[in-house]
Design a protein around this motif. Sequence first.
Motif, PDB file in Angstrom:
ATOM      1  N   SER A  53      71.696  78.201 -33.426  1.00  0.00           N
ATOM      2  CA  SER A  53      71.377  78.779 -31.760  1.00  0.00           C
ATOM      3  C   SER A  53      70.970  80.221 -32.665  1.00  0.00           C
ATOM      4  N   ILE A  54      69.644  80.681 -31.831  1.00  0.00           N
ATOM      5  CA  ILE A  54      69.059  81.906 -32.268  1.00  0.00           C
ATOM      6  C   ILE A  54      69.609  83.178 -31.009  1.00  0.00           C
TER       7      ILE A  54
ATOM      8  N   HIS B 106      69.522  86.873 -35.950  1.00  0.00           N
ATOM      9  CA  HIS B 106      69.692  86.023 -36.485  1.00  0.00           C
ATOM     10  C   HIS B 106      69.843  84.827 -35.807  1.00  0.00           C
ATOM     11  N   PHE B 107      70.544  83.710 -36.791  1.00  0.00           N
ATOM     12  CA  PHE B 107      71.394  82.432 -35.931  1.00  0.00           C
ATOM     13  C   PHE B 107      72.314  82.601 -36.582  1.00  0.00           C
ATOM     14  N   HIS B 108      73.054  81.350 -35.638  1.00  0.00           N
ATOM     15  CA  HIS B 108      74.649  80.727 -35.906  1.00  0.00           C
ATOM     16  C   HIS B 108      73.773  79.522 -36.260  1.00  0.00           C
TER      17      HIS B 108
ATOM     18  N   SER C 122      75.865  79.229 -28.383  1.00  0.00           N
ATOM     19  CA  SER C 122      74.223  78.338 -27.598  1.00  0.00           C
ATOM     20  C   SER C 122      74.017  79.360 -26.513  1.00  0.00           C
ATOM     21  N   GLY C 123      75.500  79.735 -25.420  1.00  0.00           N
ATOM     22  CA  GLY C 123      75.537  80.202 -24.220  1.00  0.00           C
ATOM     23  C   GLY C 123      75.147  79.194 -23.221  1.00  0.00           C
ATOM     24  N   GLU C 124      75.579  77.739 -22.932  1.00  0.00           N
ATOM     25  CA  GLU C 124      75.238  76.629 -22.255  1.00  0.00           C
ATOM     26  C   GLU C 124      76.905  76.928 -21.448  1.00  0.00           C
TER      27      GLU C 124
END
Length: 671
Positions: free
Chosen positions: A122-123, A132-134, A27-29
């Motif tokens: 999360s893209i 891509h997405f997770h 997510s990068g959070e």
Amino acid sequence: MAIYHFSNQIISRKKQQSTIAAAAYRSGERLIDERTNEEKFYKRQVKPITHILAPSHAPQWVYDRQKLWNEVEKKEKQWNAQLAREINVALPKELSHAKQEKLALEFCTEIFVNDGMVADLSIHRDDEENPHFHVMLTIRPFNEDGSWGNKQMKVKELINGKQQVKALHITDWNTKEKLVYWREQWAHYANRFLKKNGFSERITHLSNKNRGIETLPTIHEGFVARQMQSEGKESDRIKMNTNRKEYNKTVIELAEAKKEKKYKERTEKFVRRFTPLEKKQLRDSAKSLRMFVNFENINIRRLQLEKWKYQLEFHQDSIDKYKKLNRIENETELLNQAEKIFEIEASRFLDKYYPDLNKEELSTNQKIEVVETTVSQNKLLNINDIEKVLNELEIKQIERDLHVLLNNRQQFVLSLQQELKKTEKQFEHLRVKNRINFSDQSTIKNATDKDLKQMQFLLKEKEEMNKSLILIDQLYDHQLQEMYPNWDGRNYLTVEQKEFFVMAEEFFGKPITPEDLSNPPRKYSKDEQKEIIFSLYCINRYNMDSINKDQYYDVLRHKFPEFQIENQSYKQMFYHECMRYADEIGQDKMNQLHNAYNIQSVGDVEEFHLEENNSFTPLSYHDSGFVFSTGSDFFSILESAIREADRKWREDEFEQQHKNKKKKRQNGMER
């Protein structure tokens, strides 16, 4: 070029993994791991697009990423516990960012969330060539009350005469069959989006071997392998892909050579031929209509314009309204011209290659379908082939009609009943006018040929409409049987009453029970209702091809994926629920609601009543469908329908018992 990549892994404590660290990376959070009191953060050059999606019965705290995964860590006690499932999926790079996001959301909502999982999506677009997405998925289900459910249940079994305890999974999420299903569904979803957005590329979950393809599949390289390559290091994964690409190039070149040889060996027989003038007219139409002109697109655009025109009829007169109507008229004329060109060309083609075919009996659609099938298969069709083509075309039309029918059921039934009455009235008018008495066949001679043909046409129309009503009634019977298997009174409901029970089940996600009648359920909270009302209001404000309108459509689909924006029955139920909570919502939002449904004042809407002997419900009609009048309460209407149906059922039962007793007495007397 779109590629297929769909990988699955389990995040587990046995492998010393953490869901907090995994969620933070994807997510990068910045997230705090409450078990270790550590902060997890992984800086990313491109900020991911993130969403948390959850089933309706999940607790509200799941939408807090840190809370969600810390709760998972707390709940799982065992040293080797499975914490979460992660799926990594490649997005088609042909699609725009907005369409990629919409595809990912729709897939995760319908495949995972609707099956009971919470999905943390999360893209990633760090590499534009590798979007891509997770998606991290909960493994433990939630109970209906929002508490954590069990992963397994223990059952006792007799094995070789001894009683043993066996653990069974509560869900099928860990099965191989489920993974295969997910992989297959991703290909279906991605291909549908590619087709819908005008791309010919397709992906498949099948291996090259299973598809009978000689080329070798490449493997997913990943960020690490490409970073190694950029630093001048050798990556085994990239090396393998390079070798496979060279091999595949040779295979493809050989296949193309074979294809070219076969093509040259075959004489081209059938091509569509337009005159230079026709080509110019089609080019001009395409430019004015701003679309690729073919027969399918003409039909799609015509339906859009008809719907738009129908909506405008209920708007107040204004310069803007007349500008839009003028545009609709101009576009319709262009579509008619283009359709005429296709019909003329198709007739010309059939005259040349099918001189014995009775073209007078074929519609424009059928003519063009025969021509296009002939061209695509490059062979003359025999009688059986043509019959098959026409049957398939009819099935396609039925499927399209059924789709419209299922999204506008109430409008379908009520308008059909009105049309049926109108047809009967016209027929009776012609009968009286020509002094026809069907008990005296000689009076039929009184009618003119024109009136007789019209009466025959009306009889056929009436028969078709009655068949349609019977079909929809059977559809409702099937649904009600599943909803209320133990309620005999359901068989005594009118088709209109059945419709309301089906609408309620579709909206609330469950059949209405007697408890619901005294304590009506609520689908959306006050804040949710306000947000949806605002989106509907904004959608109604902008014209049909406005970018702004699409933005508000996307807001609804992303935040409220279960809201069926195209389903008029569902929208009607939402309108009714808002009316019940009008005081809570406030006058401003209620004004926006009425504007969204093109209702100036609900009390001023003309009421449409059913038959006098049917006390079911008054309805009000406007351009977005039938809505309940202000004097009616939906749950009171259902309660009244239940009482009426049960009364008819009891009367029928009493009459049947009376007949059975009478029959028994007669049999006794005979003996």
